[in-house]
Design a protein around this motif. Structure first.
Motif, mmCIF file in Angstrom:
data_model
loop_
_atom_site.group_PDB
_atom_site.id
_atom_site.type_symbol
_atom_site.label_atom_id
_atom_site.label_comp_id
_atom_site.label_asym_id
_atom_site.label_seq_id
_atom_site.Cartn_x
_atom_site.Cartn_y
_atom_site.Cartn_z
ATOM 1 N N LEU A 34 61.526 68.306 45.130
ATOM 2 C CA LEU A 34 60.952 68.721 46.408
ATOM 3 C C LEU A 34 61.166 70.219 46.564
ATOM 4 C CD1 LEU A 34 62.549 65.942 48.669
ATOM 5 C CD2 LEU A 34 60.531 65.761 47.199
ATOM 6 N N VAL A 35 60.089 70.991 46.557
ATOM 7 C CA VAL A 35 60.185 72.436 46.777
ATOM 8 C C VAL A 35 59.704 72.678 48.201
ATOM 9 C CG1 VAL A 35 59.586 74.731 45.929
ATOM 10 C CG2 VAL A 35 59.717 72.805 44.322
ATOM 11 N N LEU A 36 60.654 72.890 49.091
ATOM 12 C CA LEU A 36 60.383 72.936 50.522
ATOM 13 C C LEU A 36 60.091 74.363 50.988
ATOM 14 C CD1 LEU A 36 63.334 70.649 51.735
ATOM 15 C CD2 LEU A 36 61.070 69.964 50.903
ATOM 16 N N ILE A 37 59.184 74.493 51.962
ATOM 17 C CA ILE A 37 58.870 75.798 52.566
ATOM 18 C C ILE A 37 59.364 75.803 54.006
ATOM 19 C CG2 ILE A 37 57.116 77.536 53.045
ATOM 20 C CD1 ILE A 37 55.110 75.798 51.593
ATOM 21 N N TYR A 38 60.088 76.848 54.359
ATOM 22 C CA TYR A 38 60.433 77.119 55.752
ATOM 23 C C TYR A 38 60.073 78.567 56.073
ATOM 24 C CZ TYR A 38 63.240 72.824 55.450
ATOM 25 O OH TYR A 38 63.656 71.532 55.265
ATOM 26 N N HIS A 39 59.980 78.864 57.362
ATOM 27 C CA HIS A 39 59.731 80.237 57.794
ATOM 28 C C HIS A 39 60.842 80.681 58.751
ATOM 29 C CE1 HIS A 39 55.745 79.315 56.144
ATOM 30 N NE2 HIS A 39 55.550 80.619 56.074
ATOM 31 N N GLU A 40 60.690 80.359 60.014
ATOM 32 C CA GLU A 40 61.701 80.737 61.001
ATOM 33 C C GLU A 40 62.587 79.536 61.329
ATOM 34 O OE1 GLU A 40 63.648 82.692 62.152
ATOM 35 O OE2 GLU A 40 62.850 83.771 63.899
ATOM 36 N N ILE A 41 63.867 79.824 61.617
ATOM 37 C CA ILE A 41 64.828 78.800 62.043
ATOM 38 C C ILE A 41 65.453 79.320 63.334
ATOM 39 C CG2 ILE A 41 66.875 77.462 61.433
ATOM 40 C CD1 ILE A 41 64.573 76.933 59.530
ATOM 41 N N SER A 42 64.991 78.794 64.467
ATOM 42 C CA SER A 42 65.421 79.370 65.743
ATOM 43 C C SER A 42 65.257 78.380 66.888
ATOM 44 C CB SER A 42 64.605 80.632 66.040
ATOM 45 O OG SER A 42 64.919 81.156 67.315
ATOM 46 N N ASP A 43 66.146 78.495 67.872
ATOM 47 C CA ASP A 43 65.988 77.744 69.119
ATOM 48 C C ASP A 43 65.075 78.476 70.094
ATOM 49 O OD1 ASP A 43 67.521 75.373 68.730
ATOM 50 O OD2 ASP A 43 69.363 76.559 68.933
ATOM 51 N N ARG A 287 51.862 69.660 47.748
ATOM 52 C CA ARG A 287 52.161 68.619 46.773
ATOM 53 C C ARG A 287 53.659 68.564 46.453
ATOM 54 N NH1 ARG A 287 48.617 66.027 43.858
ATOM 55 N NH2 ARG A 287 50.017 65.908 42.072
ATOM 56 N N ILE A 288 54.096 67.384 46.056
ATOM 57 C CA ILE A 288 55.454 67.187 45.553
ATOM 58 C C ILE A 288 55.396 67.223 44.031
ATOM 59 C CG2 ILE A 288 57.368 65.557 45.344
ATOM 60 C CD1 ILE A 288 56.634 64.473 48.101
ATOM 61 N N HIS A 289 56.306 67.988 43.432
ATOM 62 C CA HIS A 289 56.370 68.050 41.972
ATOM 63 C C HIS A 289 56.931 66.763 41.404
ATOM 64 C CE1 HIS A 289 55.203 71.700 39.928
ATOM 65 N NE2 HIS A 289 55.607 72.397 40.956
ATOM 66 N N THR A 290 56.262 66.222 40.420
ATOM 67 C CA THR A 290 56.816 65.115 39.642
ATOM 68 C C THR A 290 56.852 65.551 38.185
ATOM 69 O OG1 THR A 290 54.600 64.132 39.455
ATOM 70 C CG2 THR A 290 56.020 63.306 41.216
ATOM 71 N N HIS A 298 54.438 73.988 43.065
ATOM 72 C CA HIS A 298 53.912 73.496 44.338
ATOM 73 C C HIS A 298 55.021 73.445 45.389
ATOM 74 C CE1 HIS A 298 50.614 72.416 41.802
ATOM 75 N NE2 HIS A 298 51.258 71.418 41.230
ATOM 76 N N ARG A 299 54.656 73.782 46.616
ATOM 77 C CA ARG A 299 55.597 73.684 47.732
ATOM 78 C C ARG A 299 54.946 72.931 48.886
ATOM 79 N NH1 ARG A 299 57.552 79.327 49.628
ATOM 80 N NH2 ARG A 299 55.322 79.724 49.758
ATOM 81 N N PHE A 300 55.781 72.409 49.777
ATOM 82 C CA PHE A 300 55.244 71.768 50.978
ATOM 83 C C PHE A 300 56.176 72.015 52.155
ATOM 84 C CE2 PHE A 300 57.940 68.551 49.054
ATOM 85 C CZ PHE A 300 58.570 67.927 50.124
ATOM 86 N N ALA A 301 55.576 72.025 53.345
ATOM 87 C CA ALA A 301 56.319 72.212 54.583
ATOM 88 C C ALA A 301 56.774 70.858 55.116
ATOM 89 C CB ALA A 301 55.462 72.927 55.625
ATOM 90 N N THR A 302 57.880 70.854 55.813
ATOM 91 C CA THR A 302 58.424 69.639 56.393
ATOM 92 C C THR A 302 58.101 69.595 57.890
ATOM 93 O OG1 THR A 302 60.548 70.673 56.907
ATOM 94 C CG2 THR A 302 60.299 69.651 54.725
#
Length: 331
Positions: A34-43, A287-290, A298-302
């Protein structure tokens, strides 16, 4: 309406309380990275990050990492990704754009889990420029004459795809030409207020001893690689790499801005970027890498919605099952 209904169902207590047996989860994702993408982490995300669904609250981010840890996923380092000889299922965490919440909120959570991460920077933000993506997004939403300006520049090539996603085709040259003919200062003030402060070089330097954090190339301006000329793209990548080479944790790994297949990259852009010395290329197809992780990564957002650990793992299982089903149908 359907999307809101599905969100409501997903967030419901009965769904969030479903616990998949770990053997079933590992069977579904046995060969997955799973290659995950994030951007900002904030309340308290900026309007831009909230509007474009690019923010995860720190609690949501922590829940997702904890869920993966408890489920027995292996957290990959850069060395693992280079060598490919790690156990699966595995996860590799990536960020784009160097937002301030990465430094203030994400890094402590990553450290708590011993998770490595790479943040793909656009150094123009750290250098104090108005973020190109935020600028074109704001102009497309608030200035109809900007879209007319783009349409006139493209002429007969201004097709349905460009009309539906005009910000992707607002190159820096076309955008600067528009600003030269309008109230640049007022527009830039509005965009800065909408995007909020970007991550600063001081924040990067404050964490430069952390071995779990690395930085990659996201071009200097965040222009769509497939919309600019090969010459501009090469200069944009090289200028950004100069900044990265000055960092102890800098790499020659590259993530495509926007990252959508066909619209944002192609074989010609791969050639230009590899000729600039970039060693690994990442995109954002969802996509999820297999199997082996080689070639284009490939990356995907959660989900950014609040969720339980079991709810997040259920979402992953459904995503993997759907991808395998689509692959079988295509065969």
């Amino acid at each position: 309406m359907l999307r809101n209904l599905l969100r409501a169902i997903y967030r419901s207590k009965p769904v969030q309380s479903i616990r998949l047996p770990k053997p079933l989860l590992h069977w579904l994702l046995a060969d997955a990275t799973l290659v995950l993408i994030y951007h900002e982490i904030s309340d308290a995300p900026s309007p831009f990050h909230a509007r474009h669904d690019l923010n995860h609250a720190p609690d949501v981010f922590a829940t997702q990492l904890q869920a993966l840890h408890e489920a027995g996923f292996y957290f990959c380092s850069l060395r693992d990704m280079q060598r490919g000889d790690y156990r699966r299922p595995a996860v590799f965490v990536t960020f784009d754009d160097g937002a301030p919440g990465f430094f203030d909120n994400a890094i402590p959570i990553l450290r708590r889990h011993g998770a490595h991460a790479i943040n793909f920077l656009n150094a123009s933000i750290q250098d104090g420029a108005v973020f190109h993506s935020a600028l074109t997004s704001w102009l497309c939403a608030n200035r109809p004459d900007f879209i007319a300006h783009l349409a006139a520049a493209y002429g007969p090539d201004w097709d349905a795809t460009k009309q539906s996603l005009p910000f992707l085709f607002a190159t820096p040259e076309l955008t600067q030409a528009y600003l030269d003919a309008h109230d640049r200062a007022a527009i830039e003030r509005s965009v800065r207020a909408d995007y909020g402060p970007g991550g600063a070089w001081e924040q990067i330097q404050r964490h430069q001893e952390l071995s779990i954090i690395h930085y990659g190339n996201h071009t200097y301006t965040h222009a769509n690689a497939a919309a600019v000329s090969p010459e501009f793209l090469a200069q944009d990548v090289a200028r950004n790499q100069e900044r990265l080479d000055a960092l102890p944790q800098g790499t020659r790994w590259f993530s495509y801005p926007y990252g959508q297949p066909a619209l944002c990259y192609n074989e010609a852009t791969h050639t230009v970027i590899r000729n600039c010395g970039q060693e690994r290329l990442f995109e954002s197809s969802g996509r999820i890498h297999t199997g082996p992780v080689d070639g284009l990564i490939h990356r995907f957002a959660t989900p950014t919605l609040p969720q339980s650990e079991s709810g997040f793992l259920l979402w992953l299982a459904i995503k993997m099952a759907a991808q395998r089903w689509r692959s079988r149908r295509a065969d």
